[in-house]
Design an enzyme around this catalytic site. Structure first.
Site, PDB file in Angstrom:
ATOM      1  N   GLU A  48      -0.911  -8.865 -18.106  1.00 38.31           N
ATOM      2  CA  GLU A  48      -1.097  -7.993 -16.931  1.00 38.31           C
ATOM      3  C   GLU A  48      -1.807  -6.684 -17.249  1.00 38.31           C
ATOM      4  OE1 GLU A  48       3.601  -6.812 -16.753  1.00 38.31           O
ATOM      5  OE2 GLU A  48       2.405  -6.476 -14.951  1.00 38.31           O
TER       6      GLU A  48
ATOM      7  N   LYS B 167       3.387  -9.095 -20.329  1.00 36.47           N
ATOM      8  CA  LYS B 167       2.903  -7.729 -20.582  1.00 36.47           C
ATOM      9  C   LYS B 167       1.454  -7.760 -21.065  1.00 36.47           C
ATOM     10  CE  LYS B 167       5.532  -5.397 -18.762  1.00 36.47           C
ATOM     11  NZ  LYS B 167       6.236  -6.393 -18.123  1.00 36.47           N
TER      12      LYS B 167
ATOM     13  N   LYS C 284       2.613  -1.954  -8.100  1.00 35.30           N
ATOM     14  CA  LYS C 284       3.960  -1.828  -8.652  1.00 35.30           C
ATOM     15  C   LYS C 284       5.003  -2.583  -7.842  1.00 35.30           C
ATOM     16  CE  LYS C 284       6.955  -0.123 -11.547  1.00 35.30           C
ATOM     17  NZ  LYS C 284       6.997  -0.702 -12.886  1.00 35.30           N
TER      18      LYS C 284
ATOM     19  N   ASN D  15       1.378  -0.196   5.972  1.00 43.37           N
ATOM     20  CA  ASN D  15       1.759  -0.917   4.748  1.00 43.37           C
ATOM     21  C   ASN D  15       2.556  -2.144   5.188  1.00 43.37           C
ATOM     22  OD1 ASN D  15       2.572  -1.783   2.215  1.00 43.37           O
ATOM     23  ND2 ASN D  15       4.376  -0.437   2.212  1.00 43.37           N
ATOM     24  N   GLY D  16       2.056  -3.328   4.867  1.00 43.17           N
ATOM     25  CA  GLY D  16       2.766  -4.541   5.290  1.00 43.17           C
ATOM     26  C   GLY D  16       1.769  -5.610   5.708  1.00 43.17           C
TER      27      GLY D  16
ATOM     28  N   ARG E 204       1.112   1.888  -5.944  1.00 40.98           N
ATOM     29  CA  ARG E 204       1.361   0.859  -4.933  1.00 40.98           C
ATOM     30  C   ARG E 204       0.095   0.080  -4.566  1.00 40.98           C
ATOM     31  NH1 ARG E 204       6.212   1.729  -2.627  1.00 40.98           N
ATOM     32  NH2 ARG E 204       5.638   0.392  -0.883  1.00 40.98           N
TER      33      ARG E 204
ATOM     34  N   HIS F 208       4.321 -30.498 -28.750  1.00 37.97           N
ATOM     35  CA  HIS F 208       4.189 -31.479 -27.659  1.00 37.97           C
ATOM     36  C   HIS F 208       2.973 -31.177 -26.786  1.00 37.97           C
ATOM     37  CE1 HIS F 208       8.083 -33.017 -28.835  1.00 37.97           C
ATOM     38  NE2 HIS F 208       8.559 -31.785 -28.801  1.00 37.97           N
TER      39      HIS F 208
ATOM     40  N   GLU G 193       8.369 -12.518 -21.571  1.00 36.11           N
ATOM     41  CA  GLU G 193       8.086 -11.137 -21.164  1.00 36.11           C
ATOM     42  C   GLU G 193       6.919 -10.561 -21.962  1.00 36.11           C
ATOM     43  OE1 GLU G 193       8.191  -7.371 -19.344  1.00 36.11           O
ATOM     44  OE2 GLU G 193       8.525  -9.454 -18.743  1.00 36.11           O
TER      45      GLU G 193
ATOM     46  N   CYS H  18       0.859  -1.185   0.000  1.00 36.90           N
ATOM     47  CA  CYS H  18       0.000   0.000   0.000  1.00 36.90           C
ATOM     48  C   CYS H  18       0.889   1.226   0.000  1.00 36.90           C
ATOM     49  CB  CYS H  18      -0.857  -0.018   1.259  1.00 36.90           C
ATOM     50  SG  CYS H  18      -1.747  -1.566   1.476  1.00 36.90           S
TER      51      CYS H  18
ATOM     52  N   TRP I 177      -3.773  -1.904  -1.266  1.00 36.30           N
ATOM     53  CA  TRP I 177      -3.802  -3.112  -2.096  1.00 36.30           C
ATOM     54  C   TRP I 177      -4.159  -4.225  -1.122  1.00 36.30           C
ATOM     55  CZ3 TRP I 177      -1.847  -8.053  -2.722  1.00 36.30           C
ATOM     56  CH2 TRP I 177      -2.007  -8.612  -3.991  1.00 36.30           C
TER      57      TRP I 177
HETATM   58  C1  AGP Z   1       5.893  -6.501 -14.226  1.00 40.96           C
HETATM   59  O1  AGP Z   1       5.388  -5.653 -15.176  1.00 40.96           O
HETATM   60  C2  AGP Z   1       5.206  -6.460 -12.944  1.00 40.96           C
HETATM   61  N1  AGP Z   1       5.141  -5.169 -12.425  1.00 40.96           N
HETATM   62  C3  AGP Z   1       5.732  -7.467 -11.932  1.00 40.96           C
HETATM   63  O2  AGP Z   1       5.753  -8.725 -12.513  1.00 40.96           O
HETATM   64  C4  AGP Z   1       7.133  -7.162 -11.400  1.00 40.96           C
HETATM   65  O3  AGP Z   1       8.082  -7.386 -12.371  1.00 40.96           O
HETATM   66  C5  AGP Z   1       7.410  -8.068 -10.197  1.00 40.96           C
HETATM   67  O4  AGP Z   1       6.449  -7.803  -9.206  1.00 40.96           O
HETATM   68  C6  AGP Z   1       8.809  -7.858  -9.643  1.00 40.96           C
HETATM   69  O5  AGP Z   1       8.941  -6.568  -9.168  1.00 40.96           O
HETATM   70  P1  AGP Z   1      10.389  -6.006  -8.839  1.00 40.96           P
HETATM   71  O6  AGP Z   1      11.186  -5.998 -10.096  1.00 40.96           O
HETATM   72  O7  AGP Z   1      10.122  -4.630  -8.311  1.00 40.96           O
HETATM   73  O8  AGP Z   1      10.981  -6.898  -7.802  1.00 40.96           O
END
Ligand code: AGP
Length: 635
Positions: free
Chosen positions: A515, A512, A630, A111-112, A27, A531, A508, A2, A85
């Site tokens: 998400e 993208k 994030k 936050n935590g 966040r 396979h 990757e 958060c 969050w």
């Molecule tokens: C990727 O677009 C996401 N935001 C997520 O998968 C991210 O890469 C992952 O949470 C790792 O975050 P970090 O690189 O801050 O450790």
């Protein structure tokens, strides 16, 4: 994960809190709230302090809270705020922060995660406290209330009553002694107007003093307007903020003088700069990120990564490398594995941090663990670092956030020069990570005598060329990407394929698309399709392939022909000038010719843009996709 913010000073607190919360929204954004200290009318029975707490909370984004607060006319110069969050308790007004004590005189934002909240809650309820939410966090409000006001005798444990400290800082320190877990915490008390008590353990807290007050937040971005000289609170440290100043103490209450960090970037870097969204802005920053990450890395013809914190002798002894990370950072690790094994001939495993920490991996003093994290605060990656260090590994961090926990807990660290990344979907930080990992692979290969200094210099020059190659893609492939996105937008699922470097890039690309557009997508090594996954393909099913010129190009093309034969819609990232691929592809997005080893830096860009376009066509919020945040500071 958060975002928390707090302000006490001379100005109207609610405006400062809302600005801070908007900046922290990356966040978490499923609900938000503030607690403001307001003068209470001088009526009989009014509190001696003449202050009450007004708590305003809303489900959804900060903008909703802002409009609610626009109708709130009571002045207040001290308050705390939160954007959430959800971890414990679904998004609702009752579960939104701030949470308050039974008497409503204490409010907290957190936050935590509190791991022992169930036991604490049961004890508090037995001692007469009533809970209003499903959250773990609310126990903090009641624990602080007990430490402040006093605790009744506990018939079940036979514990006698305890007097209260009637001091917010003391009460917060005492409450923290009972909590197991992670917390970035800020608390206010109507009986101590203008005071904000702050505590930190395993969750980020920065504190700053401005001309017109004192500020606390989960990230500097929320207080950078007021000051650029901040204190990054360490685990087990506390702070007492007042309009006049800030005092810092340790867990015993002894005063301490934490170090001050100067922030060298400005708020413009965290604004959209004329782009429709942060994701597109950050994608367009990638040529600069490549250049900035390479600045100062070739000194006198020699590769220079002196932050490694390891001597050349120690580097030469390295006989195993683990890259530990999560999400997109994990995919940067997949790229690094190819390079470290190909160039330095050192076995390299890429591990999801959440698995690594519970798997008892083989680690010796000659093991190098490379921890990759944009935010530098991902809980699983941090825990994996601690585990690896206990087992004797050398730990090297690659992160985008200066002074972050990953940086502080690693033996050495490289900072990716991506600057603040706001969009939840990582783009420019990924490119910064891949460039940094490429430098590490080059250095390992040089130290191991697998590459000569001359070869390293030549590869370093070519690596630098990827900046303008990205620019070429940004300048020329927009139309092709748009057409490819139109072809995908109504699909229910998609497959990303590639071979070698292409397979890593495909992972990757799939992440993208998943998400930010919520379109199900999976990545497969192209050779694996026959396979099983090829069974998914029917008429028009999108197969997105990385088929750039490489030693496995022909194999990739034949796998694509197998997909085409089953009616797949083939979208290909190919090397400029490759006309042959047009025979099997419905859509071709070109990248300039590039050495296969560097193709991840350029071939990922079209996949970032494709995902963004599909997301926009599907009406999704590309910067703040649902259910995500994030940085993931919980397990
Ligand atoms: C990727 O677009 C996401 N935001 C997520 O998968 C991210 O890469 C992952 O949470 C790792 O975050 P970090 O690189 O801050 O450790």
């Amino acid at each position: 994960m958060c975002g928390i913010v707090g302000y006490t000073g001379q100005d109207e607190a609610k405006d400062i809190l809302i600005t801070g919360l908007k900046r922290l929204e990356y966040r978490g954004y499923d609900s938000a709230g503030v607690a403001l200290e307001c003068a209470s009318p001088a009526t009989p029975g009014a509190p001696a302090s003449g202050v009450t707490l007004s708590v305003i909370r809303r489900v959804g984004k900060v903008a909703g809270l802002e409009s609610e607060l626009s109708a709130f006319g009571t002045p207040s110069t001290c308050g705390i705020g939160h954007t959430r969050w959800a971890t414990h308790g679904r998004p609702s007004v009752a579960n939104a922060h701030p949470h308050t004590s039974c008497n409503g005189r204490i409010a907290i934002v957190h936050n935590g995660i509190i791991e022992n909240f169930t036991e604490l809650r049961a004890e508090l309820e037995r001692r007469g406290h009533t809970f209003a939410s499903e959250t773990d966090t609310e126990v903090f409000a009641h624990l602080i209330e007990e430490a402040y006001e006093g605790r009744p005798a506990d018939s079940a444990t036979g514990e006698p009553a305890r007097p209260g400290s009637h001091d917010l800082m003391t009460a917060v320190r005492e409450a923290c002694t009972q909590v197991v877990g992670a917390y970035g915490l800020a608390a206010v008390c109507a009986d101590e107007p203008g005071v904000i008590a702050v505590a930190r353990k395993d969750s980020p807290i920065v504190i700053g003093r401005g001309e017109r007050g004192s500020y606390v937040a989960s990230d500097v971005i929320a207080l950078i307007d007021a000051t650029r000289d901040v204190v990054v609170l360490e685990d087990g440290q506390f702070a007492r903020l007042t309009p006049e100043g800030i005092t810092y103490t340790d867990a015993d209450g002894a005063e301490i003088e934490p170090a001050v960090t100067h922030i060298d970037w400005d708020i413009d870097m965290a604004e959209k700069g004329g782009y429709p969204d942060f994701m597109l802005k950050e994608i367009h920053e990638q040529p600069r990120v490549v250049r900035d990450t390479l600045v100062g890395r070739m000194v006198g013809g020699e590769l220079d990564i002196d932050e490694l914190g390891l001597t050349m002798e120690e580097l030469n002894l390295i006989d195993r490398v683990y890259v530990i990370a999560c999400g997109t950072s994990y995919h940067a690790g997949l790229i690094a594995k190819n390079l470290i094994e190909a160039w330095a001939r050192i076995p390299c495993e890429v591990e999801a941090a959440s698995e690594f920490r519970y798997r008892n991996p083989i680690i010796t003093p000659s093991t190098l663990v490379v921890a990759v994290s944009q935010s530098g605060e991902t809980a699983d990656t941090l825990a994996a670092i601690r585990d690896a260090r206990i087992k004797g590994a050398k730990v090297f961090g690659i992160t985008n956030v200066v002074g972050s926990p990953v940086a502080r807990e690693s033996d050495g660290v490289i900072y990716t020069k991506a600057n603040k990344e706001i969009a939840v979907a990582s783009t420019k930080s990924f490119i910064g990570q891949v460039v940094s990992l490429t430098l590490l692979a080059l250095l390992l290969a040089q130290v191991k005598g697998k590459l000569t200094t001359g070869q390293v210099r030549m590869l370093f020059r070519e690596l630098g060329n990827t900046a303008e190659q990205i620019q070429w893609i940004l300048d020329t492939q927009g139309e092709a990407i748009h057409e490819a996105a139109l072809a995908c937008k109504d699909a229910h699922s998609a497959l990303f394929v590639g071979r070698g470097m292409g397979a890593a890039i495909a992972h990757e690309g799939a992440l993208k698309l998943k998400e930010i557009s919520y379109l199900h997508a999976e990545a497969y090594a192209a050779g694996e399709m026959k396979h099983g996954p090829i069974a998914l393909i029917d008429q028009g099913f999108p197969v997105i392939a990385v088929a750039t010129k490489s030693p496995v190009y022909d194999k990739t093309v034949s796998n694509l022909k197998e997909c085409e034969a089953r009616g797949a819609q083939i979208i290909v990232v190919a090397t400029e000038g490759d006309e042959e691929i047009r025979a099997i592809a419905d859509h071709v997005i070109y990248i300039p010719p590039v050495r296969d080893a560097f193709s991840a830096i350029t071939a990922t860009v079209p996949l970032q843009l494709l995902a963004r376009e599909v997301a926009i066509m599907r009406g999704c919020d590309v910067d703040q996709p649902r259910n995500l945040a994030k940085s993931v500071t919980v397990e």
